[in-house]
Design a protein around this motif. Structure first.
Motif, PDB file in Angstrom:
ATOM      1  N   GLN A  50      35.454  39.700  41.719  1.00 20.16           N
ATOM      2  CA  GLN A  50      36.082  40.411  40.608  1.00 20.16           C
ATOM      3  C   GLN A  50      37.578  40.558  40.868  1.00 20.16           C
ATOM      4  O   GLN A  50      38.055  41.607  41.300  1.00 20.16           O
ATOM      5  CB  GLN A  50      35.430  41.777  40.404  1.00 20.16           C
ATOM      6  N   SER A  51      38.298  39.503  40.579  1.00 18.63           N
ATOM      7  CA  SER A  51      39.721  39.472  40.909  1.00 18.63           C
ATOM      8  C   SER A  51      40.523  40.542  40.173  1.00 18.63           C
ATOM      9  O   SER A  51      41.539  41.001  40.674  1.00 18.63           O
ATOM     10  CB  SER A  51      40.297  38.087  40.627  1.00 18.63           C
ATOM     11  N   ARG A  52      40.062  40.975  38.999  1.00 19.03           N
ATOM     12  CA  ARG A  52      40.822  41.992  38.262  1.00 19.03           C
ATOM     13  C   ARG A  52      40.840  43.325  38.995  1.00 19.03           C
ATOM     14  O   ARG A  52      41.825  44.065  38.932  1.00 19.03           O
ATOM     15  CB  ARG A  52      40.303  42.153  36.840  1.00 19.03           C
ATOM     16  N   VAL A  53      39.747  43.641  39.708  1.00 14.21           N
ATOM     17  CA  VAL A  53      39.706  44.895  40.472  1.00 14.21           C
ATOM     18  C   VAL A  53      40.739  44.830  41.592  1.00 14.21           C
ATOM     19  O   VAL A  53      41.534  45.756  41.780  1.00 14.21           O
ATOM     20  CB  VAL A  53      38.294  45.151  41.045  1.00 14.21           C
ATOM     21  N   LEU A  54      40.735  43.734  42.313  1.00 10.55           N
ATOM     22  CA  LEU A  54      41.683  43.571  43.415  1.00 10.55           C
ATOM     23  C   LEU A  54      43.118  43.495  42.895  1.00 10.55           C
ATOM     24  O   LEU A  54      44.030  44.060  43.497  1.00 10.55           O
ATOM     25  CB  LEU A  54      41.332  42.316  44.225  1.00 10.55           C
ATOM     26  N   ALA A  55      43.315  42.841  41.748  1.00 16.19           N
ATOM     27  CA  ALA A  55      44.658  42.753  41.166  1.00 16.19           C
ATOM     28  C   ALA A  55      45.171  44.139  40.768  1.00 16.19           C
ATOM     29  O   ALA A  55      46.353  44.449  40.952  1.00 16.19           O
ATOM     30  CB  ALA A  55      44.648  41.825  39.959  1.00 16.19           C
ATOM     31  N   GLY A  56      44.288  44.977  40.255  1.00 15.08           N
ATOM     32  CA  GLY A  56      44.689  46.339  39.894  1.00 15.08           C
ATOM     33  C   GLY A  56      45.120  47.146  41.104  1.00 15.08           C
ATOM     34  O   GLY A  56      46.109  47.882  41.060  1.00 15.08           O
ATOM     35  N   ILE A  57      44.391  46.981  42.190  1.00 16.56           N
ATOM     36  CA  ILE A  57      44.740  47.676  43.437  1.00 16.56           C
ATOM     37  C   ILE A  57      46.067  47.153  43.963  1.00 16.56           C
ATOM     38  O   ILE A  57      46.951  47.923  44.345  1.00 16.56           O
ATOM     39  CB  ILE A  57      43.635  47.492  44.489  1.00 16.56           C
ATOM     40  N   ARG A  58      46.208  45.846  43.948  1.00 12.86           N
ATOM     41  CA  ARG A  58      47.450  45.210  44.403  1.00 12.86           C
ATOM     42  C   ARG A  58      48.641  45.746  43.621  1.00 12.86           C
ATOM     43  O   ARG A  58      49.662  46.119  44.195  1.00 12.86           O
ATOM     44  CB  ARG A  58      47.329  43.695  44.211  1.00 12.86           C
ATOM     45  N   ASP A  59      48.500  45.810  42.299  1.00  5.11           N
ATOM     46  CA  ASP A  59      49.601  46.267  41.459  1.00  5.11           C
ATOM     47  C   ASP A  59      49.916  47.744  41.681  1.00  5.11           C
ATOM     48  O   ASP A  59      51.084  48.130  41.728  1.00  5.11           O
ATOM     49  CB  ASP A  59      49.280  46.020  39.984  1.00  5.11           C
ATOM     50  N   ARG A  60      48.878  48.577  41.826  1.00  7.84           N
ATOM     51  CA  ARG A  60      49.112  50.015  42.046  1.00  7.84           C
ATOM     52  C   ARG A  60      49.802  50.270  43.384  1.00  7.84           C
ATOM     53  O   ARG A  60      50.618  51.166  43.506  1.00  7.84           O
ATOM     54  CB  ARG A  60      47.797  50.782  41.982  1.00  7.84           C
ATOM     55  N   LEU A  61      49.434  49.472  44.398  1.00  9.06           N
ATOM     56  CA  LEU A  61      50.015  49.688  45.728  1.00  9.06           C
ATOM     57  C   LEU A  61      51.299  48.896  45.949  1.00  9.06           C
ATOM     58  O   LEU A  61      52.022  49.139  46.912  1.00  9.06           O
ATOM     59  CB  LEU A  61      48.991  49.309  46.814  1.00  9.06           C
ATOM     60  N   GLY A  62      51.568  47.908  45.092  1.00  7.33           N
ATOM     61  CA  GLY A  62      52.765  47.093  45.240  1.00  7.33           C
ATOM     62  C   GLY A  62      52.723  46.184  46.462  1.00  7.33           C
ATOM     63  O   GLY A  62      53.739  45.996  47.126  1.00  7.33           O
ATOM     64  N   ILE A  63      51.539  45.654  46.747  1.00  4.05           N
ATOM     65  CA  ILE A  63      51.366  44.766  47.897  1.00  4.05           C
ATOM     66  C   ILE A  63      50.690  43.482  47.437  1.00  4.05           C
ATOM     67  O   ILE A  63      50.180  43.406  46.318  1.00  4.05           O
ATOM     68  CB  ILE A  63      50.531  45.433  49.012  1.00  4.05           C
ATOM     69  N   ASN A  64      50.670  42.470  48.315  1.00  5.53           N
ATOM     70  CA  ASN A  64      50.021  41.225  47.903  1.00  5.53           C
ATOM     71  C   ASN A  64      48.502  41.368  47.979  1.00  5.53           C
ATOM     72  O   ASN A  64      47.970  42.299  48.582  1.00  5.53           O
ATOM     73  CB  ASN A  64      50.541  40.017  48.700  1.00  5.53           C
ATOM     74  N   GLU A  65      47.806  40.433  47.344  1.00  2.21           N
ATOM     75  CA  GLU A  65      46.357  40.542  47.206  1.00  2.21           C
ATOM     76  C   GLU A  65      45.615  40.515  48.542  1.00  2.21           C
ATOM     77  O   GLU A  65      44.626  41.219  48.724  1.00  2.21           O
ATOM     78  CB  GLU A  65      45.848  39.415  46.302  1.00  2.21           C
ATOM     79  N   SER A  66      46.081  39.727  49.490  1.00  2.00           N
ATOM     80  CA  SER A  66      45.424  39.669  50.802  1.00  2.00           C
ATOM     81  C   SER A  66      45.498  41.013  51.514  1.00  2.00           C
ATOM     82  O   SER A  66      44.516  41.476  52.102  1.00  2.00           O
ATOM     83  CB  SER A  66      46.065  38.589  51.676  1.00  2.00           C
ATOM     84  N   VAL A  67      46.635  41.639  51.447  1.00  2.00           N
ATOM     85  CA  VAL A  67      46.808  42.944  52.080  1.00  2.00           C
ATOM     86  C   VAL A  67      45.986  44.001  51.340  1.00  2.00           C
ATOM     87  O   VAL A  67      45.384  44.873  51.965  1.00  2.00           O
ATOM     88  CB  VAL A  67      48.304  43.335  52.138  1.00  2.00           C
ATOM     89  N   ALA A  68      45.918  43.899  50.014  1.00  2.00           N
ATOM     90  CA  ALA A  68      45.109  44.838  49.227  1.00  2.00           C
ATOM     91  C   ALA A  68      43.640  44.742  49.618  1.00  2.00           C
ATOM     92  O   ALA A  68      42.955  45.747  49.770  1.00  2.00           O
ATOM     93  CB  ALA A  68      45.287  44.573  47.730  1.00  2.00           C
ATOM     94  N   PHE A  69      43.154  43.519  49.811  1.00  3.77           N
ATOM     95  CA  PHE A  69      41.762  43.299  50.195  1.00  3.77           C
ATOM     96  C   PHE A  69      41.470  43.975  51.541  1.00  3.77           C
ATOM     97  O   PHE A  69      40.511  44.723  51.681  1.00  3.77           O
ATOM     98  CB  PHE A  69      41.480  41.796  50.275  1.00  3.77           C
TER      99      PHE A  69
END
Length: 75
Positions: A50-69
């Motif tokens: 579910q890439s949209r969930v991870l993308a939302g976290i990435r955007d809220r934290l201002g970090i790249n997707e790998s770091v968000a994961f």
């Protein structure tokens, strides 16, 4: 102490989930939580699919997707 299931974590992380607000409230109730290794594996699987969930976290934290994961799995 409460056991936290994957579905509660996913709902809390996914702002488009209608259960999101309630899941966040419930997770804040106890500072003493338990999560199983299986739930962590399930969460990793959900985030990978579910890439949209991870993308939302990435955007809220201002970090790249790998770091968000990694942040979600470790948190």
């Amino acid at each position: 102490m409460i056991y936290v299931d994957t579905s509660a974590i996913v709902a809390a992380l996914d702002s488009s989930d209608p259960r999101s607000k309630k899941a966040r409230e419930v997770l804040k109730l106890s500072s003493n939580k338990i999560i199983s290794e299986l739930a962590i594996a399930e969460l990793a699987s959900v985030l990978a699919r579910q890439s949209r969930v991870l993308a939302g976290i990435r955007d809220r934290l201002g970090i790249n997707e790998s770091v968000a994961f990694i942040a979600v799995i470790l948190y």
